[in-house]
Scaffold this motif. Structure first.
Motif, PDB file in Angstrom:
ATOM      1  N   GLY A  19       0.771  -1.237   0.000  1.00 11.92           N
ATOM      2  CA  GLY A  19       0.000   0.000   0.000  1.00 11.92           C
ATOM      3  C   GLY A  19       0.800   1.284   0.000  1.00 11.92           C
ATOM      4  N   SER A  20       2.104   1.191  -0.199  1.00  6.33           N
ATOM      5  CA  SER A  20       2.917   2.405  -0.157  1.00  6.33           C
ATOM      6  C   SER A  20       3.902   2.435  -1.323  1.00  6.33           C
ATOM      7  CB  SER A  20       3.692   2.487   1.162  1.00  6.33           C
ATOM      8  OG  SER A  20       4.594   3.588   1.134  1.00  6.33           O
ATOM      9  N   ALA A  21       3.612   3.257  -2.303  1.00  6.56           N
ATOM     10  CA  ALA A  21       4.495   3.381  -3.465  1.00  6.56           C
ATOM     11  C   ALA A  21       5.874   3.891  -3.050  1.00  6.56           C
ATOM     12  CB  ALA A  21       3.878   4.318  -4.498  1.00  6.56           C
ATOM     13  N   SER A  22       5.907   4.827  -2.120  1.00  5.47           N
ATOM     14  CA  SER A  22       7.211   5.377  -1.708  1.00  5.47           C
ATOM     15  C   SER A  22       8.035   4.338  -0.945  1.00  5.47           C
ATOM     16  CB  SER A  22       7.038   6.647  -0.882  1.00  5.47           C
ATOM     17  OG  SER A  22       6.337   6.386   0.305  1.00  5.47           O
ATOM     18  N   ASN A  23       7.377   3.520  -0.125  1.00  2.45           N
ATOM     19  CA  ASN A  23       8.112   2.465   0.576  1.00  2.45           C
ATOM     20  C   ASN A  23       8.657   1.428  -0.390  1.00  2.45           C
ATOM     21  OD1 ASN A  23       7.708   3.671   3.016  1.00  2.45           O
ATOM     22  ND2 ASN A  23       6.286   2.144   3.806  1.00  2.45           N
ATOM     23  N   LYS A  24       7.878   1.087  -1.416  1.00  5.58           N
ATOM     24  CA  LYS A  24       8.367   0.128  -2.424  1.00  5.58           C
ATOM     25  C   LYS A  24       9.648   0.655  -3.051  1.00  5.58           C
ATOM     26  CE  LYS A  24       3.991  -1.914  -3.671  1.00  5.58           C
ATOM     27  NZ  LYS A  24       2.705  -1.414  -4.038  1.00  5.58           N
ATOM     28  N   LYS A  25       9.624   1.916  -3.473  1.00 10.80           N
ATOM     29  CA  LYS A  25      10.808   2.502  -4.110  1.00 10.80           C
ATOM     30  C   LYS A  25      11.983   2.566  -3.141  1.00 10.80           C
ATOM     31  CE  LYS A  25       8.706   5.081  -7.830  1.00 10.80           C
ATOM     32  NZ  LYS A  25       9.067   4.085  -8.822  1.00 10.80           N
ATOM     33  N   ASN A  26      11.711   2.936  -1.899  1.00 11.80           N
ATOM     34  CA  ASN A  26      12.762   3.022  -0.894  1.00 11.80           C
ATOM     35  C   ASN A  26      13.389   1.647  -0.633  1.00 11.80           C
ATOM     36  OD1 ASN A  26      14.428   4.155   1.035  1.00 11.80           O
ATOM     37  ND2 ASN A  26      12.857   4.201   2.618  1.00 11.80           N
ATOM     38  N   LEU A  27      12.551   0.629  -0.485  1.00 12.78           N
ATOM     39  CA  LEU A  27      13.060  -0.732  -0.259  1.00 12.78           C
ATOM     40  C   LEU A  27      13.870  -1.208  -1.460  1.00 12.78           C
ATOM     41  CD1 LEU A  27       9.914  -2.272   1.437  1.00 12.78           C
ATOM     42  CD2 LEU A  27      12.136  -1.863   2.516  1.00 12.78           C
ATOM     43  N   TYR A  28      13.398  -0.909  -2.646  1.00 12.53           N
ATOM     44  CA  TYR A  28      14.105  -1.295  -3.872  1.00 12.53           C
ATOM     45  C   TYR A  28      15.479  -0.621  -3.921  1.00 12.53           C
ATOM     46  CZ  TYR A  28      14.972  -1.748  -8.907  1.00 12.53           C
ATOM     47  OH  TYR A  28      15.512  -2.013 -10.140  1.00 12.53           O
ATOM     48  N   GLN A  29      15.522   0.656  -3.596  1.00 14.57           N
ATOM     49  CA  GLN A  29      16.790   1.388  -3.606  1.00 14.57           C
ATOM     50  C   GLN A  29      17.746   0.859  -2.544  1.00 14.57           C
ATOM     51  OE1 GLN A  29      15.289   5.368  -3.162  1.00 14.57           O
ATOM     52  NE2 GLN A  29      14.833   5.574  -5.348  1.00 14.57           N
ATOM     53  N   LYS A  30      17.214   0.271  -1.508  1.00 11.82           N
ATOM     54  CA  LYS A  30      18.054  -0.283  -0.441  1.00 11.82           C
ATOM     55  C   LYS A  30      18.378  -1.756  -0.683  1.00 11.82           C
ATOM     56  CE  LYS A  30      16.891   3.043   3.104  1.00 11.82           C
ATOM     57  NZ  LYS A  30      17.794   3.993   2.526  1.00 11.82           N
TER      58      LYS A  30
END
Length: 153
Positions: A19-30
Motif C-alpha cells: 500500500g505504499s508506493a514510496s516504501n516500495k521505491k525506498n526498499l528497492y533502492q536499499k
C-alpha cells in the motif's frame, strides 16, 4: 537450521511495501529485491520461506520499475542459489518430480504466492509472458488451480 529471521524479515518487507508506493521505491533502492533472493540460497527446502519471499517480491513488483527489474532478472537467468530465478519460481509451483515437487504442489500458501508472483511479472510484458509459457508456467498454473479448487468462487 531454520531460517526464522529470513521468514520474519520477508514478512516485514511485505508489510512495509504493501500500500505504499514510496516504501516500495525506498526498499528497492536499499537492495531489498537482491536481499530477498539471497535469503533463500541456503534454505531451498523451506516452503514457508519461499512463500514469504514470493509474497514480498509480488508486492514490490506492484511498482512498474521493480516489476520490469524482476522480469529482466528472470529473462537473464539471474541466480537464486544453484538455480535461475524462473526455475526457482516454477519449482515452487511443483515443476519437476519427486517428493519436494509433490510437497510444493500440496502447499496451498506456496501455490498462492507463486501464482501471484508469476501474474505480477507477466503483467504487460510480452517477452516475459512468452518465456513463462515456454518454461511450462501455464500448465503449472492450471494444475494448481485444479488442485486447489476450494479457492474458486
Amino acid at each position: 537450521m531454520v531460517p526464522e529471521v529470513q521468514k520474519a524479515g520477508s514478512r516485514a518487507l511485505f508489510q512495509l511495501a504493501s500500500g505504499s508506493a514510496s516504501n516500495k521505491k525506498n526498499l528497492y533502492q536499499k537492495d531489498a529485491v537482491n536481499i530477498l533472493l539471497k535469503s533463500v540460497e541456503n534454505h531451498r527446502e523451506d516452503r514457508n520461506l519461499r512463500s514469504a519471499v514470493l509474497f514480498a517480491l509480488d508486492v514490490l513488483a506492484g511498482d512498474e520499475e521493480i516489476r520490469r527489474h524482476l522480469a529482466e532478472l528472470a529473462l537473464q537467468g539471474a541466480r537464486v542459489g544453484p538455480q535461475d530465478l524462473l526455475t526457482w519460481v516454477l519449482e515452487s509451483l511443483g515443476k519437476g518430480s519427486g517428493p519436494r515437487s509433490d510437497e510444493c504442489r500440496k502447499d496451498r500458501l506456496l501455490q498462492f504466492a507463486a501464482c501471484g508472483f508469476i501474474g505480477q511479472i507477466a503483467f504487460n510484458d510480452e517477452k516475459m509472458q512468452l518465456k513463462l509459457i515456454e518454461a511450462g508456467a501455464l500448465v503449472l498454473l492450471l494444475q494448481s488451480m485444479r488442485k486447489h479448487r476450494e479457492d474458486r468462487d
